[in-house]
Design a protein around this motif. Structure first.
Motif, PDB file in Angstrom:
ATOM      1  N   LEU A  49       0.834  -1.209   0.000  1.00 13.85           N
ATOM      2  CA  LEU A  49       0.000   0.000   0.000  1.00 13.85           C
ATOM      3  C   LEU A  49       0.875   1.268   0.000  1.00 13.85           C
ATOM      4  O   LEU A  49       0.573   2.243  -0.682  1.00 13.85           O
ATOM      5  CB  LEU A  49      -0.927   0.005   1.223  1.00 13.85           C
ATOM      6  CG  LEU A  49      -2.154   0.899   1.084  1.00 13.85           C
ATOM      7  CD1 LEU A  49      -3.169   0.296   0.118  1.00 13.85           C
ATOM      8  CD2 LEU A  49      -2.821   1.150   2.439  1.00 13.85           C
ATOM      9  N   ASN A  50       1.958   1.222   0.775  1.00 16.26           N
ATOM     10  CA  ASN A  50       2.847   2.389   0.830  1.00 16.26           C
ATOM     11  C   ASN A  50       3.507   2.657  -0.522  1.00 16.26           C
ATOM     12  O   ASN A  50       3.696   3.816  -0.900  1.00 16.26           O
ATOM     13  CB  ASN A  50       3.919   2.200   1.907  1.00 16.26           C
ATOM     14  CG  ASN A  50       3.327   2.293   3.304  1.00 16.26           C
ATOM     15  OD1 ASN A  50       2.218   2.782   3.487  1.00 16.26           O
ATOM     16  ND2 ASN A  50       4.067   1.818   4.294  1.00 16.26           N
ATOM     17  N   ILE A  51       3.828   1.581  -1.250  1.00 17.67           N
ATOM     18  CA  ILE A  51       4.400   1.788  -2.588  1.00 17.67           C
ATOM     19  C   ILE A  51       3.332   2.349  -3.525  1.00 17.67           C
ATOM     20  O   ILE A  51       3.572   3.311  -4.247  1.00 17.67           O
ATOM     21  CB  ILE A  51       5.005   0.472  -3.133  1.00 17.67           C
ATOM     22  CG1 ILE A  51       6.251   0.122  -2.316  1.00 17.67           C
ATOM     23  CG2 ILE A  51       5.360   0.608  -4.616  1.00 17.67           C
ATOM     24  CD1 ILE A  51       6.835  -1.256  -2.622  1.00 17.67           C
ATOM     25  N   ASP A  56       6.684   4.929  -0.360  1.00 17.61           N
ATOM     26  CA  ASP A  56       7.882   4.097  -0.308  1.00 17.61           C
ATOM     27  C   ASP A  56       8.292   3.777  -1.748  1.00 17.61           C
ATOM     28  O   ASP A  56       7.449   3.788  -2.652  1.00 17.61           O
ATOM     29  CB  ASP A  56       7.560   2.807   0.477  1.00 17.61           C
ATOM     30  CG  ASP A  56       8.803   2.153   1.052  1.00 17.61           C
ATOM     31  OD1 ASP A  56       9.931   2.577   0.706  1.00 17.61           O
ATOM     32  OD2 ASP A  56       8.647   1.209   1.844  1.00 17.61           O
ATOM     33  N   LEU A  57       9.573   3.509  -1.957  1.00 16.68           N
ATOM     34  CA  LEU A  57      10.076   3.220  -3.302  1.00 16.68           C
ATOM     35  C   LEU A  57      10.068   1.725  -3.570  1.00 16.68           C
ATOM     36  O   LEU A  57      10.315   0.930  -2.665  1.00 16.68           O
ATOM     37  CB  LEU A  57      11.518   3.730  -3.435  1.00 16.68           C
ATOM     38  CG  LEU A  57      11.718   5.240  -3.292  1.00 16.68           C
ATOM     39  CD1 LEU A  57      13.208   5.560  -3.229  1.00 16.68           C
ATOM     40  CD2 LEU A  57      11.050   5.974  -4.441  1.00 16.68           C
ATOM     41  N   LEU A  73      10.669   7.697 -10.618  1.00 16.78           N
ATOM     42  CA  LEU A  73      10.640   9.091 -10.162  1.00 16.78           C
ATOM     43  C   LEU A  73      11.471   9.283  -8.886  1.00 16.78           C
ATOM     44  O   LEU A  73      11.647   8.369  -8.089  1.00 16.78           O
ATOM     45  CB  LEU A  73       9.198   9.534  -9.884  1.00 16.78           C
ATOM     46  CG  LEU A  73       8.244   9.587 -11.076  1.00 16.78           C
ATOM     47  CD1 LEU A  73       6.946  10.301 -10.693  1.00 16.78           C
ATOM     48  CD2 LEU A  73       8.870  10.271 -12.282  1.00 16.78           C
ATOM     49  N   SER A  74      11.950  10.498  -8.714  1.00 14.98           N
ATOM     50  CA  SER A  74      12.686  10.847  -7.493  1.00 14.98           C
ATOM     51  C   SER A  74      11.697  11.048  -6.342  1.00 14.98           C
ATOM     52  O   SER A  74      10.487  11.131  -6.563  1.00 14.98           O
ATOM     53  CB  SER A  74      13.443  12.151  -7.724  1.00 14.98           C
ATOM     54  OG  SER A  74      12.510  13.204  -7.871  1.00 14.98           O
ATOM     55  N   VAL A  81       3.221  13.661  -7.118  1.00 16.65           N
ATOM     56  CA  VAL A  81       2.190  12.732  -7.602  1.00 16.65           C
ATOM     57  C   VAL A  81       1.241  12.383  -6.457  1.00 16.65           C
ATOM     58  O   VAL A  81       0.017  12.374  -6.610  1.00 16.65           O
ATOM     59  CB  VAL A  81       2.836  11.436  -8.170  1.00 16.65           C
ATOM     60  CG1 VAL A  81       1.781  10.387  -8.472  1.00 16.65           C
ATOM     61  CG2 VAL A  81       3.645  11.757  -9.410  1.00 16.65           C
ATOM     62  N   ARG A  82       1.818  12.113  -5.302  1.00 14.01           N
ATOM     63  CA  ARG A  82       1.018  11.747  -4.126  1.00 14.01           C
ATOM     64  C   ARG A  82       0.036  12.858  -3.774  1.00 14.01           C
ATOM     65  O   ARG A  82      -1.143  12.631  -3.537  1.00 14.01           O
ATOM     66  CB  ARG A  82       1.956  11.473  -2.951  1.00 14.01           C
ATOM     67  CG  ARG A  82       1.262  11.051  -1.689  1.00 14.01           C
ATOM     68  CD  ARG A  82       2.236  10.461  -0.704  1.00 14.01           C
ATOM     69  NE  ARG A  82       3.112  11.458  -0.131  1.00 14.01           N
ATOM     70  CZ  ARG A  82       4.434  11.426  -0.168  1.00 14.01           C
ATOM     71  NH1 ARG A  82       5.064  10.443  -0.762  1.00 14.01           N
ATOM     72  NH2 ARG A  82       5.145  12.381   0.365  1.00 14.01           N
ATOM     73  N   CYS A  83       0.553  14.069  -3.755  1.00 14.29           N
ATOM     74  CA  CYS A  83      -0.247  15.239  -3.399  1.00 14.29           C
ATOM     75  C   CYS A  83      -1.416  15.430  -4.376  1.00 14.29           C
ATOM     76  O   CYS A  83      -2.520  15.780  -3.990  1.00 14.29           O
ATOM     77  CB  CYS A  83       0.683  16.449  -3.414  1.00 14.29           C
ATOM     78  SG  CYS A  83      -0.078  17.977  -2.971  1.00 14.29           S
TER      79      CYS A  83
END
Ligand code: ADP
Ligand code: ADP
Length: 232
Positions: A49-51, A56-57, A73-74, A81-83
């Motif tokens: 889920l975190n990925i 998380d990478l 992505l860095s 993207v998350r935002c």
């Protein structure tokens, strides 16, 4: 297709000890799905889920989110993207104790750069939507667990994400509060929000439309839920 994950692997390395937690996960998710991720403790649910949530990478494999390849992505690009696309709901709410409900809900919009008027208006609207119009200026210590989680859901929605990711969102709640949270998710899903939720509770998973079972780092089972609870 809103999510496409191919041969996803994740290895955690601490010193000279490394553990492969995800061992080649493949998953596609269509817009508007409502999915539970289940599996034994330690099977990699939270890691996965975190990925998906760009918290998380991944170690190897490919992740395409909303037609954008985000595999390489860095950290900064992932935050963006998350935002833009993702709302996250945690088991322990993760509200800031010194802030009111409204201020907690506004936080991700401050990060995004939304004007103060706009985010204030939207925060109030969302708190009303989750039934907390009378708790707008309360601090988390003045709220029940269920109310805290409703604040957290409002916060997850402030930037209009297309996906909500929730890690054991009812894990700390009594059954009545859990039902209320699941009812809010049902309504959000009906409005078109894609929801992916980690849970170890079978009766919670029965509210969703599809169950993905992880075991030993791979998807062991993936099937649609028949006779859904709370569905219409
Ligand atoms: P689940 O959510 O299914 O219980 P997790 O994804 O939390 O599983 O954890 C899967 C495995 O990865 C566990 O063995 C856990 O100890 C390990 N793990 C999780 N996060 C880390 C980390 N940051 N560093 C090292 N190992 C980790
Ligand atoms: P629940 O039955 O959902 O767990 P509680 O019994 O914890 O709820 O709380 C019932 C009501 O009391 C809630 O409406 C909540 O806002 C209020 N409340 C809970 N804790 C506090 C507190 N420390 N200060 C003020 N009000 C509180």
């Amino acid at each position: 297709m809103i999510i496409s994950v191919k041969n996803l692997r994740k290895t955690y390395t601490n010193g000279n000890l490394s553990v492969e937690v995800l061992k080649g996960v493949n998953l596609t998710v269509e817009k508007g799905e409502y999915i539970s991720i289940m599996g034994p403790s330690g099977s990699g649910k939270s890691t996965f889920l975190n990925i998906l949530g760009c918290l998380d990478l991944l170690t190897s494999g490919e992740y395409i989110l909303d037609d954008k390849n985000i595999t390489n992505l860095s950290d900064d690009e992932l935050s963006e993207v998350r935002c833009e696309k993702i709302g996250f709901v945690f088991q322990a709410y993760n509200l800031l104790a010194k802030l009111t409900s409204k201020e907690n809900v506004e936080l991700p919009a401050i990060y995004k750069g939304t004007s103060s008027n706009k985010r204030s208006e939207k925060a109030v609207e969302l708190l009303k939507m989750v039934g907390l119009e009378e708790r707008i200026n309360h601090k988390p210590s003045e709220l029940s667990g269920g109310q805290k989680q409703r604040v957290a859901i409002a916060r997850s929605l402030i930037n209009n994400p297309s996906i909500i990711l929730a890690d054991e969102p009812t894990g700390n709640l009594d059954s009545k509060s859990s039902e209320e949270i699941l009812e809010i998710f049902r309504k959000l899903n009906e409005m078109g929000v894609t929801i992916i939720m980690v849970t170890h509770e079978e009766d919670v998973a029965m509210h969703t439309k599809r169950i993905v079972r992880l075991k030993d780092g791979i998807i062991e089972k993936d099937y649609l839920v028949e006779n859904r609870l709370g569905g219409k």
